[in-house]
Design a protein around this motif. Structure first.
Motif, PDB file in Angstrom:
ATOM      1  N   UNK A 281      45.543   1.132  58.713  1.00 36.16           N
ATOM      2  CA  UNK A 281      45.199   0.913  57.305  1.00 36.16           C
ATOM      3  C   UNK A 281      44.803   2.214  56.585  1.00 36.16           C
ATOM      4  N   UNK A 282      43.922   2.997  57.203  1.00 37.83           N
ATOM      5  CA  UNK A 282      43.461   4.247  56.572  1.00 37.83           C
ATOM      6  C   UNK A 282      44.601   5.251  56.410  1.00 37.83           C
ATOM      7  N   UNK A 283      45.477   5.327  57.413  1.00 39.27           N
ATOM      8  CA  UNK A 283      46.605   6.262  57.348  1.00 39.27           C
ATOM      9  C   UNK A 283      47.553   5.905  56.204  1.00 39.27           C
ATOM     10  N   UNK A 284      47.816   4.595  56.051  1.00 42.16           N
ATOM     11  CA  UNK A 284      48.730   4.164  54.984  1.00 42.16           C
ATOM     12  C   UNK A 284      48.089   4.373  53.607  1.00 42.16           C
ATOM     13  N   UNK A 285      46.782   4.152  53.524  1.00 40.25           N
ATOM     14  CA  UNK A 285      46.086   4.382  52.241  1.00 40.25           C
ATOM     15  C   UNK A 285      46.167   5.848  51.823  1.00 40.25           C
ATOM     16  N   UNK A 288      49.646   6.566  50.508  1.00 43.23           N
ATOM     17  CA  UNK A 288      49.918   5.958  49.202  1.00 43.23           C
ATOM     18  C   UNK A 288      48.836   6.332  48.173  1.00 43.23           C
ATOM     19  N   UNK A 289      48.295   7.522  48.305  1.00 37.16           N
ATOM     20  CA  UNK A 289      47.159   7.919  47.463  1.00 37.16           C
ATOM     21  C   UNK A 289      47.509   7.987  45.976  1.00 37.16           C
ATOM     22  N   UNK A 290      48.799   8.137  45.646  1.00 36.93           N
ATOM     23  CA  UNK A 290      49.194   8.239  44.238  1.00 36.93           C
ATOM     24  C   UNK A 290      49.148   6.898  43.506  1.00 36.93           C
ATOM     25  N   UNK A 292      47.559   3.298  42.117  1.00 42.16           N
ATOM     26  CA  UNK A 292      46.228   2.845  41.682  1.00 42.16           C
ATOM     27  C   UNK A 292      45.486   2.199  42.848  1.00 42.16           C
ATOM     28  N   UNK A 293      44.169   2.294  42.843  1.00 44.48           N
ATOM     29  CA  UNK A 293      43.361   1.876  43.994  1.00 44.48           C
ATOM     30  C   UNK A 293      43.609   0.419  44.388  1.00 44.48           C
ATOM     31  N   UNK A 294      43.747  -0.469  43.386  1.00 50.09           N
ATOM     32  CA  UNK A 294      43.963  -1.894  43.693  1.00 50.09           C
ATOM     33  C   UNK A 294      45.292  -2.100  44.406  1.00 50.09           C
ATOM     34  N   UNK A 295      46.358  -1.489  43.876  1.00 53.84           N
ATOM     35  CA  UNK A 295      47.666  -1.602  44.514  1.00 53.84           C
ATOM     36  C   UNK A 295      47.686  -0.913  45.868  1.00 53.84           C
ATOM     37  N   UNK A 297      45.217  -0.569  47.976  1.00 55.26           N
ATOM     38  CA  UNK A 297      44.532  -1.409  48.958  1.00 55.26           C
ATOM     39  C   UNK A 297      45.389  -2.595  49.372  1.00 55.26           C
ATOM     40  N   UNK A 298      46.053  -3.250  48.413  1.00 53.29           N
ATOM     41  CA  UNK A 298      46.894  -4.411  48.708  1.00 53.29           C
ATOM     42  C   UNK A 298      48.082  -4.020  49.573  1.00 53.29           C
ATOM     43  N   UNK A 299      48.777  -2.918  49.188  1.00 57.82           N
ATOM     44  CA  UNK A 299      49.935  -2.462  49.950  1.00 57.82           C
ATOM     45  C   UNK A 299      49.537  -2.065  51.373  1.00 57.82           C
ATOM     46  N   UNK A 300      48.476  -1.301  51.494  1.00 58.45           N
ATOM     47  CA  UNK A 300      48.069  -0.803  52.815  1.00 58.45           C
ATOM     48  C   UNK A 300      47.666  -1.943  53.740  1.00 58.45           C
ATOM     49  N   UNK A 301      46.945  -2.944  53.207  1.00 58.81           N
ATOM     50  CA  UNK A 301      46.552  -4.095  54.016  1.00 58.81           C
ATOM     51  C   UNK A 301      47.774  -4.898  54.458  1.00 58.81           C
ATOM     52  N   UNK A 302      48.680  -5.159  53.528  1.00 58.48           N
ATOM     53  CA  UNK A 302      49.871  -5.960  53.845  1.00 58.48           C
ATOM     54  C   UNK A 302      50.747  -5.268  54.877  1.00 58.48           C
ATOM     55  N   UNK A 303      50.985  -3.965  54.683  1.00 56.91           N
ATOM     56  CA  UNK A 303      51.874  -3.236  55.594  1.00 56.91           C
ATOM     57  C   UNK A 303      51.231  -3.051  56.969  1.00 56.91           C
ATOM     58  N   UNK A 304      49.974  -2.621  56.992  1.00 57.01           N
ATOM     59  CA  UNK A 304      49.304  -2.357  58.273  1.00 57.01           C
ATOM     60  C   UNK A 304      49.143  -3.634  59.097  1.00 57.01           C
ATOM     61  N   UNK A 305      48.891  -4.755  58.442  1.00 55.69           N
ATOM     62  CA  UNK A 305      48.689  -6.013  59.172  1.00 55.69           C
ATOM     63  C   UNK A 305      49.976  -6.518  59.826  1.00 55.69           C
ATOM     64  N   UNK A 306      51.129  -6.016  59.361  1.00 52.85           N
ATOM     65  CA  UNK A 306      52.401  -6.507  59.888  1.00 52.85           C
ATOM     66  C   UNK A 306      53.060  -5.546  60.874  1.00 52.85           C
ATOM     67  N   UNK A 307      52.471  -4.384  61.100  1.00 51.24           N
ATOM     68  CA  UNK A 307      53.081  -3.398  61.998  1.00 51.24           C
ATOM     69  C   UNK A 307      53.174  -3.924  63.428  1.00 51.24           C
ATOM     70  N   UNK A 308      52.091  -4.546  63.927  1.00 52.17           N
ATOM     71  CA  UNK A 308      52.108  -5.112  65.279  1.00 52.17           C
ATOM     72  C   UNK A 308      52.541  -6.573  65.290  1.00 52.17           C
ATOM     73  N   UNK A 309      52.192  -7.307  64.239  1.00 54.54           N
ATOM     74  CA  UNK A 309      52.446  -8.755  64.245  1.00 54.54           C
ATOM     75  C   UNK A 309      53.912  -9.110  64.022  1.00 54.54           C
ATOM     76  N   UNK A 310      54.636  -8.313  63.208  1.00 55.55           N
ATOM     77  CA  UNK A 310      56.035  -8.650  62.900  1.00 55.55           C
ATOM     78  C   UNK A 310      56.945  -8.620  64.131  1.00 55.55           C
TER      79      UNK A 310
END
Length: 571
Positions: A281-285, A288-290, A292-295, A297-310
C-alpha cells in the motif's frame, strides 16, 4: 488434507516444504516453523477424526438451513443433517437422535452426515434470539424497501446473503464486488470507526464484538476485530503495533478453533487482501503521489489488496473480472454509506419514524447503486473463465514474475514450459466428461483428443458454454438413451431422465470396486456386455451459468473426479 487422503504423497510434499524452509531461513526460526507445522497437522487431524454415537441424543445447533440443505454444529464441529429435518430453523439448539456416517468435506469443515430419526427443539437462547431478530429485521426492511433491496441491505450490512437472488449474485461476480455482500474487514472497520468517533474506543470495541457475533462470526470479521483490538490495546500498554504480527496472530487464533478454514476461500482472500495492503500500500501511494489524496488512497488500497488475492481467486474460482478495480473504486463509497445507514437502521428499528427516515436514505442510495451497476455491466467486458489448468498457468506465470523481479533469472525459462502446456491442453489424451448447467438446462460435455461434443436437454448456443474449448457439435433437446464409443476399453452412456441428463462410463474390463462409489453390475452379459458401469454423479451445487460443475477424467480403469482440483479417484 493431502496427509489425510494420501499419507505418502502428503509426507513427500511436507518434506520438500520443510527442506526448502531449512535451507532458506535461520535455523532457530526453522525449528519454530516445524513446531507450528506439527501442531497444525495434529489439530487438523483431531478435528476430522471423530465418530459420533448412533441412536443416542446429541445436542446440536442448526448453523445453516435451506430448502435442500441443513448443517449443524456439535462441539464446534460441523455435520450435515438429513432425514427428518424439514421443520428445523437456523440458529436453534436441537436434541437429535439417529445415525452418523463419517463423510468428511474438508474445505467446508464437515466431518460427516447425521441421518435424523427424531428431534426435540430446545428453548431459545441468546444465539437463537439473535437469529429471530435478524429475520424480523429483514421483514421490517422489506416493508419499506421491497424484497430485493432488503435482501441487499441484509447481505451488505449483516452478511446474510441467503435472501439475495442468484441473478443479483451473478451481477456482483461480473463486477468483481462479491465481497460487499459478505461482512468483511471493511465493514468492521467502518462500524468501529463510526462508533469510536461517537462513544470512544472502549465501548466501540465492545459493540464491535457484538456486531461480529450478530453477523455470524465470519473469518474476515474475526480477523478484523482481532487486529483492531491489538491496534488499540498496543498504544495503551506502550507497545509498538506491528501489522504483520497482528494479522499472523489473528490467523493462528482462527485456525486453532476452526482448522478447516485453511481451505476456505473467504478466509484465504481476507488474509491475502490484508497482506497485500500491508506490503504494497505505501509503495503504491508513493508511486501515485501526483494524484489527489482521496484518489491516491482509493487507488492504492484497491490495487494493493488485489496483488495477492487475485492470483489465488483465479485458481480457486477460475474466473477473473477485468473491470473489478474500476467497479470497486466507483461503487465502494456508495456501499460504505449503505453499511452506515443499515446499521443505523438496526439501532433505530424500534423507533418507527426514525427507521422510515433511514430507509428513505437507503432507498435513494440503493437506486443510485442500481443505476451505476447497470451502466458498468453494459460497459465493462465479460468475465473471463479459466479451466483448472489455465488457472494454474496464470498462477505459475505470476510466481515466475515475482522470482525474476527478485533476481532469480533462472525463472525466465519456466514460462516457456508453462505456455507449452497451455497450447497443448486442448488436446485431450484421456477422455473427459463434464457436467454444465446453462439456464437450468443440463449439459454433458465430452472431450477426447481434438474432438468436443455437447449434449443438452434444452436449447443452447456455443457461447453459452463458458469453457475454453471449441465445441465441434451440440446435440439439443436430447431424450432417451444413447452410447458413445470411445475405445475398446469403455464407452460413454447417456441417459435422459425427464430434464436430468446422466452420464455413465461402461467398462468392458472388470474394475476394482471402491467403497461409497455407486457401481451398477450387469446381471445379463448376453444383453449388456459391460463388466462394470460407473455412474458419474452431477453434484447439486450452484455455479455461474455455463461453467463446469463436475469434471471426470478416464484414465485406464480409473475415473478421476474434479470440481475444485482433484476430489477423488473412482476405481
Amino acid at each position: 488434507m493431502i496427509l489425510i487422503n494420501n499419507p505418502i504423497v502428503g509426507a513427500v510434499i511436507a518434506v520438500i516444504f520443510l527442506a526448502s524452509i531449512y535451507f532458506t531461513i535461520d535455523k532457530k526460526f526453522f525449528y519454530l516453523v516445524v513446531c507450528f507445522f506439527i501442531i497444525s497437522v495434529i489439530n487438523y487431524y483431531s478435528y476430522f477424526n471423530i465418530n459420533l454415537p448412533s441412536d443416542s441424543k446429541l445436542k446440536v445447533r442448526i448453523s445453516d438451513k435451506s430448502t435442500y440443505y441443513c448443517s449443524a454444529r456439535y462441539n464446534n464441529k460441523k455435520i450435515n443433517l438429513k432425514g427428518n429435518i424439514f421443520e428445523l430453523s437456523e440458529g436453534r439448539n436441537v436434541w437429535i437422535k439417529g445415525n452418523f456416517k463419517k463423510e468428511a468435506v474438508y474445505e467446508k469443515g464437515i466431518v460427516g452426515t447425521y441421518t435424523v430419526k427424531s428431534y426435540e427443539i430446545c428453548d431459545e437462547d441468546i444465539i437463537s434470539k439473535i437469529e429471530s431478530y435478524r429475520k424480523g429485521l429483514h421483514e421490517r426492511f422489506s416493508e419499506s424497501l421491497g424484497k430485493e433491496k432488503a435482501a441487499l441491505v441484509m447481505g451488505v450490512c449483516f452478511g446474510d446473503s441467503g435472501y439475495i437472488e442468484k441473478v443479483q449474485k451473478e451481477d456482483f461476480k461480473k463486477l468483481g464486488i462479491s465481497h460487499v455482500i459478505s461482512v468483511s474487514g471493511l465493514h468492521m472497520s467502518i462500524v468501529y470507526k463510526v462508533l469510536e468517533t461517537v462513544i470512544g474506543y472502549k465501548i466501540a470495541l465492545l459493540f464491535s464484538f457484538g456486531y461480529m457475533i450478530f453477523t455470524g462470526g465470519q473469518s474476515s470479521t474475526i480477523r478484523a476485530f482481532i487486529m483492531i483490538f491489538i491496534l488499540k490495546i498496543a498504544s495503551k500498554v506502550y507497545k509498538k503495533y506491528d501489522s504483520l504480527s497482528s494479522v499472523s496472530l489473528a490467523a493462528i487464533i482462527i485456525l486453532v478453533f476452526r482448522p478447516f478454514y485453511i481451505l476456505d476461500i473467504g478466509f484465504m482472500l481476507s488474509f491475502l487482501c490484508v497482506l497485500g495492503i500491508i506490503v504494497f500500500n505505501k509503495k503504491i501511494r508513493k508511486a501515485l503521489y501526483k494524484l489527489p489524496s482521496t484518489l491516491n488512497e482509493s487507488f492504492s488500497l484497491s490495487i494493493s489488496s488485489q496483488i495477492f488475492s487475485t492470483p489465488y481467486a483465479v485458481v480457486a474460482l477460475k474466473t477473473f473480472c477485468l473491470g473489478s478495480i474500476l467497479s470497486n473504486l466507483v461503487l465502494l463509497p456508495f456501499y460504505t454509506v449503505v453499511v452506515i445507514l443499515g446499521n443505523m437502521g438496526l439501532v433505530c428499528s424500534a423507533f418507527y419514524r426514525l427507521f422510515n427516515l433511514i430507509n428513505y436514505g437507503l432507498f435513494t442510495v440503493l437506486m443510485i447503486i442500481e443505476f451505476i451497476q447497470k451502466v458498468l455491466v453494459a460497459l465493462l467486458p465479460e468475465m473471463l473463465y479459466f479451466s483448472y489448468i489455465e488457472s494454474l498457468v496464470v498462477f505459475g506465470l505470476y510466481l515466475c514474475y515475482l522470482g525474476i523481479k527478485k533476481g532469480y533469472m533462472q525463472f525466465k525459462y519456466v514460462p516457456i514450459c508453462i505456455i507449452f502446456v497451455l497450447v497443448f491442453q486442448s488436446y485431450k489424451v484421456f477422455p473427459e466428461v463434464s457436467y454444465i448447467s446453462v439456464n437450468k438446462n443440463n449439459v454433458v460435455l465430452i472431450q477426447y483428443k481434438r474432438t468436443a461434443i455437447a449434449v443438452t436437454t434444452g436449447n443452447i448456443k456455443g457461447n453459452d458454454l463458458k469453457v475454453p474449448v471449441k465445441i465441434d457439435r451440440i446435440f439439443e433437446n436430447y431424450t432417451g438413451k444413447s452410447t458413445i464409443s470411445i475405445s475398446k476399453r469403455y464407452t460413454i452412456k447417456l441417459i435422459c431422465n425427464r430434464d436430468k441428463l446422466e452420464a455413465l462410463v461402461c467398462f468392458t474390463q472388470k474394475t476394482n470396486k471402491k467403497q461409497n462409489v455407486e457401481l451398477l453390475k450387469s446381471g445379463r452379459d448376453e444383453i449388456i456386455p459391460f463388466k462394470d458401469i460407473v455412474k458419474l454423479e452431477n453434484d447439486e451445487t450452484y455455479v455461474p451459468s455455463g461453467t463446469i460443475i463436475n469434471k471426470y477424467i478416464i484414465i485406464g480403469n480409473k475415473v478421476l473426479k474434479f470440481s475444485q482440483g482433484l476430489e477423488e479417484i473412482i476405481d
